[in-house]
Design a protein around this motif. Structure first.
Motif, PDB file in Angstrom:
ATOM      1  N   ALA A 139      35.537  27.769 -47.685  1.00  0.00           N
ATOM      2  CA  ALA A 139      34.992  26.564 -48.198  1.00  0.00           C
ATOM      3  C   ALA A 139      35.037  25.257 -47.382  1.00  0.00           C
ATOM      4  O   ALA A 139      34.045  24.483 -47.322  1.00  0.00           O
ATOM      5  CB  ALA A 139      35.339  26.534 -49.726  1.00  0.00           C
ATOM      6  N   ALA A 140      36.200  25.113 -46.844  1.00  0.00           N
ATOM      7  CA  ALA A 140      36.692  24.062 -45.728  1.00  0.00           C
ATOM      8  C   ALA A 140      35.777  23.977 -44.820  1.00  0.00           C
ATOM      9  O   ALA A 140      35.059  23.090 -44.099  1.00  0.00           O
ATOM     10  CB  ALA A 140      37.921  23.665 -45.470  1.00  0.00           C
ATOM     11  N   LEU A 141      35.573  25.139 -44.120  1.00  0.00           N
ATOM     12  CA  LEU A 141      34.710  25.253 -42.888  1.00  0.00           C
ATOM     13  C   LEU A 141      33.170  25.242 -43.305  1.00  0.00           C
ATOM     14  O   LEU A 141      32.439  24.384 -42.465  1.00  0.00           O
ATOM     15  CB  LEU A 141      34.654  26.739 -42.375  1.00  0.00           C
ATOM     16  N   LEU A 142      32.894  25.422 -44.556  1.00  0.00           N
ATOM     17  CA  LEU A 142      31.297  25.263 -44.825  1.00  0.00           C
ATOM     18  C   LEU A 142      30.983  23.758 -45.056  1.00  0.00           C
ATOM     19  O   LEU A 142      29.746  23.422 -44.840  1.00  0.00           O
ATOM     20  CB  LEU A 142      31.380  26.036 -46.346  1.00  0.00           C
ATOM     21  N   VAL A 143      32.091  23.020 -45.380  1.00  0.00           N
ATOM     22  CA  VAL A 143      31.619  21.455 -45.534  1.00  0.00           C
ATOM     23  C   VAL A 143      32.021  20.962 -43.923  1.00  0.00           C
ATOM     24  O   VAL A 143      31.075  20.142 -43.491  1.00  0.00           O
ATOM     25  CB  VAL A 143      32.836  20.753 -46.360  1.00  0.00           C
ATOM     26  N   LEU A 144      33.124  21.196 -43.333  1.00  0.00           N
ATOM     27  CA  LEU A 144      33.434  20.547 -42.265  1.00  0.00           C
ATOM     28  C   LEU A 144      32.719  20.911 -40.876  1.00  0.00           C
ATOM     29  O   LEU A 144      32.243  20.033 -40.279  1.00  0.00           O
ATOM     30  CB  LEU A 144      34.991  20.772 -41.886  1.00  0.00           C
ATOM     31  N   LEU A 145      32.618  22.419 -40.679  1.00  0.00           N
ATOM     32  CA  LEU A 145      31.774  22.676 -39.426  1.00  0.00           C
ATOM     33  C   LEU A 145      30.342  22.013 -39.378  1.00  0.00           C
ATOM     34  O   LEU A 145      30.119  21.603 -38.264  1.00  0.00           O
ATOM     35  CB  LEU A 145      32.050  24.183 -39.603  1.00  0.00           C
ATOM     36  N   PRO A 146      29.428  22.168 -40.544  1.00  0.00           N
ATOM     37  CA  PRO A 146      28.114  21.709 -40.198  1.00  0.00           C
ATOM     38  C   PRO A 146      28.248  20.101 -40.207  1.00  0.00           C
ATOM     39  O   PRO A 146      27.392  19.612 -39.109  1.00  0.00           O
ATOM     40  CB  PRO A 146      27.485  22.086 -41.462  1.00  0.00           C
ATOM     41  N   LEU A 147      29.014  19.681 -40.820  1.00  0.00           N
ATOM     42  CA  LEU A 147      29.296  17.968 -40.938  1.00  0.00           C
ATOM     43  C   LEU A 147      29.533  17.612 -39.433  1.00  0.00           C
ATOM     44  O   LEU A 147      28.799  16.701 -38.836  1.00  0.00           O
ATOM     45  CB  LEU A 147      29.783  17.689 -41.966  1.00  0.00           C
ATOM     46  N   ILE A 148      30.621  17.976 -38.957  1.00  0.00           N
ATOM     47  CA  ILE A 148      31.138  17.732 -37.604  1.00  0.00           C
ATOM     48  C   ILE A 148      30.317  17.922 -36.438  1.00  0.00           C
ATOM     49  O   ILE A 148      29.935  17.077 -35.652  1.00  0.00           O
ATOM     50  CB  ILE A 148      32.468  17.877 -37.288  1.00  0.00           C
ATOM     51  N   THR A 149      29.850  19.267 -36.501  1.00  0.00           N
ATOM     52  CA  THR A 149      28.905  19.718 -35.513  1.00  0.00           C
ATOM     53  C   THR A 149      27.615  18.776 -35.455  1.00  0.00           C
ATOM     54  O   THR A 149      27.268  18.290 -34.382  1.00  0.00           O
ATOM     55  CB  THR A 149      28.570  21.177 -35.662  1.00  0.00           C
ATOM     56  N   ILE A 150      26.982  18.666 -36.679  1.00  0.00           N
ATOM     57  CA  ILE A 150      25.501  18.222 -36.633  1.00  0.00           C
ATOM     58  C   ILE A 150      25.888  16.603 -36.140  1.00  0.00           C
ATOM     59  O   ILE A 150      24.943  15.896 -35.367  1.00  0.00           O
ATOM     60  CB  ILE A 150      24.837  18.138 -37.879  1.00  0.00           C
ATOM     61  N   VAL A 151      26.700  15.746 -36.791  1.00  0.00           N
ATOM     62  CA  VAL A 151      26.892  14.272 -36.192  1.00  0.00           C
ATOM     63  C   VAL A 151      27.094  14.348 -34.827  1.00  0.00           C
ATOM     64  O   VAL A 151      26.533  13.401 -34.173  1.00  0.00           O
ATOM     65  CB  VAL A 151      28.273  14.117 -37.325  1.00  0.00           C
ATOM     66  N   ILE A 152      28.060  15.198 -34.234  1.00  0.00           N
ATOM     67  CA  ILE A 152      28.390  15.023 -32.750  1.00  0.00           C
ATOM     68  C   ILE A 152      27.022  15.455 -32.059  1.00  0.00           C
ATOM     69  O   ILE A 152      26.620  14.786 -31.144  1.00  0.00           O
ATOM     70  CB  ILE A 152      29.703  15.935 -32.491  1.00  0.00           C
ATOM     71  N   ALA A 153      26.390  16.592 -32.526  1.00  0.00           N
ATOM     72  CA  ALA A 153      25.116  17.055 -31.521  1.00  0.00           C
ATOM     73  C   ALA A 153      23.927  15.923 -31.861  1.00  0.00           C
ATOM     74  O   ALA A 153      23.183  15.609 -30.634  1.00  0.00           O
ATOM     75  CB  ALA A 153      24.658  18.461 -32.341  1.00  0.00           C
ATOM     76  N   LEU A 154      23.920  15.497 -33.091  1.00  0.00           N
ATOM     77  CA  LEU A 154      22.693  14.106 -33.060  1.00  0.00           C
ATOM     78  C   LEU A 154      23.279  13.103 -32.211  1.00  0.00           C
ATOM     79  O   LEU A 154      22.124  12.615 -31.404  1.00  0.00           O
ATOM     80  CB  LEU A 154      22.776  13.748 -34.471  1.00  0.00           C
ATOM     81  N   PHE A 155      24.628  12.763 -31.982  1.00  0.00           N
ATOM     82  CA  PHE A 155      24.837  11.448 -31.375  1.00  0.00           C
ATOM     83  C   PHE A 155      24.502  11.939 -29.617  1.00  0.00           C
ATOM     84  O   PHE A 155      24.100  10.988 -29.118  1.00  0.00           O
ATOM     85  CB  PHE A 155      26.351  11.447 -31.425  1.00  0.00           C
ATOM     86  N   PHE A 156      24.895  13.270 -29.374  1.00  0.00           N
ATOM     87  CA  PHE A 156      24.614  13.518 -27.781  1.00  0.00           C
ATOM     88  C   PHE A 156      23.162  13.695 -27.408  1.00  0.00           C
ATOM     89  O   PHE A 156      22.864  13.269 -26.487  1.00  0.00           O
ATOM     90  CB  PHE A 156      25.551  14.785 -27.153  1.00  0.00           C
ATOM     91  N   ALA A 157      22.498  14.259 -28.576  1.00  0.00           N
ATOM     92  CA  ALA A 157      21.146  14.446 -28.190  1.00  0.00           C
ATOM     93  C   ALA A 157      20.388  13.047 -28.135  1.00  0.00           C
ATOM     94  O   ALA A 157      19.667  12.994 -27.299  1.00  0.00           O
ATOM     95  CB  ALA A 157      20.515  15.322 -29.227  1.00  0.00           C
ATOM     96  N   PHE A 158      20.648  12.050 -29.059  1.00  0.00           N
ATOM     97  CA  PHE A 158      19.968  10.852 -29.093  1.00  0.00           C
ATOM     98  C   PHE A 158      20.298  10.194 -27.602  1.00  0.00           C
ATOM     99  O   PHE A 158      19.621   9.419 -26.973  1.00  0.00           O
ATOM    100  CB  PHE A 158      20.656  10.032 -30.365  1.00  0.00           C
TER     101      PHE A 158
END
Length: 303
Positions: A74-93
């Motif tokens: 459950a912790a991974l379910l919240v944290l993994l998508p949130l952290i990964t998407i935020v970092i990936a969006l930042f670098f992609a931008f």
């Protein structure tokens, strides 16, 4: 006319029959068997396991290790998508829009895409073994070595129950970010540059470009990324099994449902109980996917 339609339907059916049969035999059939085995006490050796109804599920809900595994998933379910998407969006931008050179991205963006994507080339087991060495608790560890040289007490990245879970999460984010940087970069490439140029002429800064143009137009891609990462968080196995001690960390601090399924099936030979765990994981994954798609649904923006 009717005869031609019949021939066309027969022609299509002849092509679909083989893959449908294979799907039924190798996908649907194992699922059905797992549901049945979950109601038995099968240990993998008896030809006719005894039917015990819902006893495995009753035992499951009273198992402390199962609840630890559910908590970690459950912790991974919240944290993994949130952290990964935020970092990936930042670098992609940054790589595509937000560089100092205007709307062309930062200098060397093509090289950085390759660097970010590199972890995807490595097998999961290789990544786990690699980070076992990075997290070593002695002077040969890539992280603890410099800390010890500075007189700092070494950190038990994989041996401290309070740290081990965050170490696993960090490795999963490190491995996943590169793929989603490339995915979001592809989505950004499909957005007309006229929109960014018009917004920039109107005085929009980088934050406005990101939150008012980039994020809304990439929402469908972000939605898909969230679902995929959520399924990865629920289905994680190899990283935990290979990288952590006791295949679940000290005091079960990193164990997950997939690890407990494997442990009960192939170490304890409790295939009925392991199947009950698998059934619960199946419903968790399906429920998450349906809930995520419904909650993130919004009007499609066309451009």
């Amino acid at each position: 006319m009717l005869f031609n339609r019949y021939r066309r339907g027969l022609f299509i059916t002849s092509f679909l029959a083989a893959p449908v049969i294979l799907y039924l035999v190798y996908v649907i059939s194992p699922y059905a068997q797992a549901f049945y085995i979950a109601t038995t006490d099968w240990r993998g050796v008896t030809a006719t396991p005894a039917f015990i109804g819902l006893d495995n599920f009753v035992r499951l809900f009273g198992d402390d290790i199962f609840w630890k595994a559910v908590t970690h998933n459950a912790a991974l379910l919240v944290l993994l998508p949130l952290i990964t998407i935020v970092i990936a969006l930042f670098f992609a931008f940054l790589l595509n829009v937000g560089g100092a050179q205007g709307l062309t991205g930062i200098r060397g963006s093509k090289f950085y895409r390759v660097v970010f994507f590199f972890p995807q080339v490595l097998a999961v087991a290789v990544v786990a073994v690699l980070f076992q060495q990075v997290f070593r608790p002695d002077g040969s560890g890539m992280l603890n070595g410099p800390l010890m040289a500075l007189g700092v007490r070494p950190i038990g990245f994989l041996s401290d129950p309070d740290v081990a879970f965050w170490s696993v999460l960090g490795v999963m984010v490190w491995q996943a970010v590169g793929f989603y940087v490339v995915l979001f970069s592809a989505g950004l490439a499909s957005i007309p540059r006229d929109m960014f140029e018009a917004a920039q002429i109107d005085g929009a800064g980088r934050l406005s470009l990101f939150f008012r143009i980039t994020l809304p137009l990439l929402w469908d891609t972000v939605q898909v990324a969230w679902v995929y990462l959520g399924i990865l968080a629920l289905d994680v196995f190899a990283i935990v099994w290979v990288m952590t001690d006791q295949h679940g960390g000290p005091d079960w601090s990193t164990t997950v449902m997939a690890a407990e399924i494997y442990r009960n099936a192939f170490q304890y030979f409790r295939f009925g109980y392991a199947s009950a765990l698998g059934v619960m994981m199946f419903f968790f994954i399906v429920g998450f996917a349906v809930l995520s798609l419904r909650l993130s649904r919004r009007e499609r923006i066309e451009y």
